[in-house]
Design an enzyme around this catalytic site. Structure first.
Site, PDB file in Angstrom:
ATOM      1  N   SER A   1      -4.118  -0.080   0.338  1.00  0.00           N
ATOM      2  CA  SER A   1      -4.761   0.031  -1.047  1.00  0.00           C
ATOM      3  C   SER A   1      -4.119   1.231  -1.367  1.00  0.00           C
ATOM      4  O   SER A   1      -2.995   2.069  -1.174  1.00  0.00           O
ATOM      5  CB  SER A   1      -5.861  -0.934  -1.812  1.00  0.00           C
ATOM      6  OG  SER A   1      -5.498  -1.463  -2.874  1.00  0.00           O
TER       7      SER A   1
ATOM      8  N   HIS B   1      -3.967  -7.814  -0.051  1.00  0.00           N
ATOM      9  CA  HIS B   1      -5.073  -7.713  -0.480  1.00  0.00           C
ATOM     10  C   HIS B   1      -5.650  -8.915  -0.559  1.00  0.00           C
ATOM     11  O   HIS B   1      -6.122  -9.934  -1.285  1.00  0.00           O
ATOM     12  CB  HIS B   1      -4.987  -7.864  -2.334  1.00  0.00           C
ATOM     13  CG  HIS B   1      -4.540  -6.274  -2.078  1.00  0.00           C
ATOM     14  ND1 HIS B   1      -3.223  -5.091  -1.884  1.00  0.00           N
ATOM     15  CD2 HIS B   1      -5.540  -5.340  -2.764  1.00  0.00           C
ATOM     16  CE1 HIS B   1      -4.421  -3.931  -2.307  1.00  0.00           C
ATOM     17  NE2 HIS B   1      -4.981  -3.395  -3.449  1.00  0.00           N
TER      18      HIS B   1
ATOM     19  N   GLU C   1       3.365  -4.702   0.164  1.00  0.00           N
ATOM     20  CA  GLU C   1       2.549  -5.703  -0.576  1.00  0.00           C
ATOM     21  C   GLU C   1       2.170  -5.180  -1.875  1.00  0.00           C
ATOM     22  O   GLU C   1       2.462  -3.661  -2.533  1.00  0.00           O
ATOM     23  CB  GLU C   1       1.093  -6.217   0.013  1.00  0.00           C
ATOM     24  CG  GLU C   1       0.343  -4.879   1.191  1.00  0.00           C
ATOM     25  CD  GLU C   1      -0.625  -4.129  -0.271  1.00  0.00           C
ATOM     26  OE1 GLU C   1      -1.612  -5.449  -1.064  1.00  0.00           O
ATOM     27  OE2 GLU C   1      -1.113  -3.144  -0.499  1.00  0.00           O
TER      28      GLU C   1
END
Length: 348
Positions: free
Chosen positions: A125, A314, A249
């Site tokens: 992330s 995620h 992503e």
């Protein structure tokens, strides 16, 4: 091709190793911190939390301490001669704010652990910003994986074991993403984990095969880094670093936002070095088929393989992915695409 990581044929960690646990991005709560420490200790690791891991920024509630505090924990953790790995507790926002104040010459002088192998950085992330910096400034492989302070380590039946398998086993020859079918071999614990692990949803959008260094991560963070020292050379990367396979992503982004981010990457030349693009999860974004259509709109004319639904990012059961190592992608028409880490010496 890039220089092989020693972790292709040797496990990054072993019980008894020392890991430094830090919060370079968002804050955490005491329950999550203690759960994270307990998880790492259950693997036999010696855990040293950062001095400022419980800090809070005095004005900005989404930051775990000031930039100076978070940067100090990161630098101290990496430069500690006893450190074997630096583990990000969680993501959120703020890691990119640390980069301009880091002395990467200092970090380079302290990048090796006592056994002569490079230290390992893990996280995903927001930690994408650190992965990009470690690749550019230090040239070491890192592990893009779920973080011990986040919900997947509390709620998923497969994430803890999957992350542990990347920490305590060599990477070479290992397939990435969710498995095609549940395993029927191994220990009882491994079989139980395999039985509950999601099966592959991967599909080929543009067929083909490719080999190259795996890079990328979170789309929003990569777009935010365009023009920075870490990404200033994206148009020339293939010429002096060789081919690459790029991973993307994201989470909590409307389709128009993903569109805007892709415009930024395309116009900035980020895909110039790409020999293939691998799409992970798009949790709480637009429906997957809409995201895929958007990606094909931007990337379908590049003449390179594109695969989707590899799960990285995620997804609640997200698999891990080592960045900065050579991988092979095979995406033949009508077959499930496969992506795996090459062995040391460049063998697929």
């Amino acid at each position: 091709m890039s220089k092989s990581s020693p972790y292709l044929d040797s496990a990054p960690l072993a019980p008894g190793d020392t890991v430094r646990l830090i919060a370079p991005s968002g804050p955490t709560d005491e329950e999550s911190l203690q759960r994270a420490i307990a998880q790492l200790e259950s693997w036999g690791l010696r855990v040293v939390p950062g001095e400022n891991i419980r800090a809070r920024h005095p004005r900005v509630k989404y930051l775990a301490g000031t930039d100076a505090e978070r940067r100090a924990d990161l630098v101290d953790a990496w430069c500690d001669p006893d450190t074997d790995a630096v583990i990000a507790l969680r993501g959120g926002f703020g890691a990119m704010r640390l980069l301009d104040g880091i002395d990467f010459d200092l970090m380079r002088r302290h990048m090796l652990r006592r056994d002569g192998r490079p230290k390992l950085l893990t996280g995903s992330s927001d930690i994408t910003a650190l992965h990009q910096a470690w690749e550019h400034h230090l040239g070491v492989a890192t592990l893009f994986c779920p973080m011990v302070g986040n919900d997947p380590f509390k709620n998923s039946t497969v994430v803890p074991d999957e992350v542990a398998s990347w920490l305590f086993h060599p990477w070479g020859g290992r397939e990435l993403g969710f498995p095609a079918e549940a395993s029927t071999e191994g220990t009882a614990a491994a079989e139980q984990t395999a039985a509950t692990r999601p099966l592959s949803r991967a599909q080929t959008l543009v067929p083909g095969s490719a080999r190259g260094r795996l890079g990328g991560g979170n789309l929003s963070l990569i777009a935010a880094g365009m023009g920075s020292p870490e990404l200033i050379d994206v148009r020339e990367r293939r010429e002096h670093r060789g081919p690459s396979i790029l991973m993307l992503e994201d989470v909590d982004e409307e389709l128009y936002r993903l569109d805007n981010l892709m415009v930024q990457l395309v116009r900035g030349g980020w895909f110039t070095s790409a020999d293939a693009v691998v799409l992970g999860s798009w949790e709480d974004c637009a429906p997957v088929h809409e995201v895929e259509a958007l990606m094909i709109d931007y990337l379908g004319g590049l003449g390179i393989p594109i695969v989707s639904e590899m799960g990285f990012g995620h997804d609640p059961d997200a698999p891990s992915a080592p960045l900065g190592v050579d991988v092979t992608l095979k995406a033949e028409p009508g077959e499930r695409p496969r992506l795996w880490v090459d062995h040391a010496g460049g063998q697929a």
